[in-house]
Design an enzyme around this catalytic site. Structure first.
Site, PDB file in Angstrom:
ATOM      1  N   HIS A  46      -7.046  -6.316  -1.337  1.00  0.00           N
ATOM      2  CA  HIS A  46      -5.995  -5.323  -1.125  1.00  0.00           C
ATOM      3  C   HIS A  46      -5.026  -5.669  -0.001  1.00  0.00           C
ATOM      4  O   HIS A  46      -3.839  -5.371  -0.091  1.00  0.00           O
ATOM      5  CB  HIS A  46      -6.634  -3.968  -0.822  1.00  0.00           C
ATOM      6  CG  HIS A  46      -5.640  -2.866  -0.654  1.00  0.00           C
ATOM      7  ND1 HIS A  46      -4.861  -2.411  -1.699  1.00  0.00           N
ATOM      8  CD2 HIS A  46      -5.263  -2.146   0.439  1.00  0.00           C
ATOM      9  CE1 HIS A  46      -4.062  -1.441  -1.262  1.00  0.00           C
ATOM     10  NE2 HIS A  46      -4.285  -1.267   0.029  1.00  0.00           N
TER      11      HIS A  46
ATOM     12  N   ASP B  59       0.866  -1.181   0.000  1.00  0.00           N
ATOM     13  CA  ASP B  59       0.000   0.000   0.000  1.00  0.00           C
ATOM     14  C   ASP B  59       0.906   1.235   0.000  1.00  0.00           C
ATOM     15  O   ASP B  59       1.800   1.340  -0.840  1.00  0.00           O
ATOM     16  CB  ASP B  59      -0.963  -0.065   1.203  1.00  0.00           C
ATOM     17  CG  ASP B  59      -1.972   1.074   1.239  1.00  0.00           C
ATOM     18  OD1 ASP B  59      -2.976   0.997   0.513  1.00  0.00           O
ATOM     19  OD2 ASP B  59      -1.748   2.033   2.001  1.00  0.00           O
TER      20      ASP B  59
END
Length: 315
Positions: free
Chosen positions: A293, A99
């Protein structure tokens, strides 16, 4: 066995999780996360023969959170990792980020190839500096409600996210960025979280006890530090002008989930498809089918196997 401590580097203090001996591997987490996000990787990589260090990044958890927004530029974030390597009395390291930690890892490799001799990014592809400032480009394209833009005004997102930290973390970590009740585009008069049920069940990769650790950490630290990373997006574009068009030539690895919306939008999808133009020495581009994610928490076995194979090959 994993140990923890706090060290002074680059004018701030970083809380660290450490384990193992061997070549140094730094693990950089993203938003809204912690060094704890690497709990499945730290022991696995240490047992594979590496010295693993995972900090709470600047502005997160038990690390320092400077007040000025300008203290969270990509230069400051990479500077923390450079200083950390020196504090650990090492002269080279592999750096891995997920991320927001991925841009830190990519830029660390870009800025200091002498120090960071191998790099891996999870979920966010490497930088390809566009023609204009990202937020400015969004506005010129008629986009005014992307979540990056919502995060810009100090206090607005903080107010929403800190209203009920347990609900916030259940919604973001438990739902992921592909949660159908929340969009990356903010509805008029709405917020980032959407409608999160207090009793919504967690995915099988996140236990109530694990979620509670994140909740307690964010109750103690608040969200301002992490949001300030987003408030430097255009500034980072300005600062990285000298590296326009530059390549990262060290051995590299990219991992993402096939259901991660971060790689499915038009811009990021194009970056992933053409990743070799930035990473001419990429060893593997692994897209894990069905994963979202929070890839290293969702699919630790596959992520660990890919990271260990990569690190054993290049370190």
């Amino acid at each position: 066995m994993e140990t923890t401590r706090t060290v002074a580097v680059n004018g701030i203090e970083l809380f660290l999780r450490e384990q193992g001996e061997g070549p140094l591997v730094l693990l950089c987490h993203g938003w809204p996360e912690l060094s704890y996000s690497w709990r499945h990787q730290i022991t696995a990589l240490a047992e594979a023969g590496f010295r693993v260090v995972a900090p709470d990044m600047r502005g997160f958890g038990r690390s320092s959170a400077p007040q000025p927004i300008e203290a969270y530029s990509i230069f400051d974030l990479v500077g923390d990792m450079v200083a950390l390597v020196a504090e650990l009395k090492e002269t080279r390291a592999a750096i891995i980020g997920h991320d927001w930690g991925a841009p830190v890892a990519w830029h660390a490799a870009l800025f200091r190839p002498d120090l960071f001799t191998a790099v891996a990014g999870l979920s966010v592809p490497p930088p390809w500096r566009g023609r204009g400032r990202p937020l400015e480009t969004l506005r010129k394209g008629g986009v005014t409600n992307f979540y990056w833009q919502y995060f810009q005004a100090p206090g607005v997102a903080e107010s929403e996210l800190e209203r009920d930290v347990a609900l916030t973390m259940r919604g973001i970590l438990g739902g992921g960025f592909s949660d159908p009740v929340r969009s990356l585009f903010i509805p008029e008069g709405g917020g980032f979280l959407g409608e999160v049920a207090p009793d919504r069940s967690l995915p099988d990769w996140l236990s109530e006890a694990e979620l509670a650790l994140f909740v307690e950490a964010y109750k103690a630290s608040d969200f301002r530090g992490g949001l300030n990373w987003y408030r430097n997006i255009d500034r980072n574009w300005d600062l990285t002008a000298p590296w326009h068009g530059a390549q990262i030539r060290q051995p590299s690895l990219f991992i993402a989930g096939s259901k991660d919306p971060v790689i499915s939008d038009a811009m990021s999808g194009k970056q992933v498809a053409g990743i070799e133009r930035v990473l001419p020495n990429i060893q593997q581009k692994l897209i894990i089918d069905g994963a979202g994610h929070w890839i290293q928490q969702e699919r630790p076995n596959e992520v660990n196997a890919a990271l260990i194979a990569f690190l054993k090959k290049v370190l």
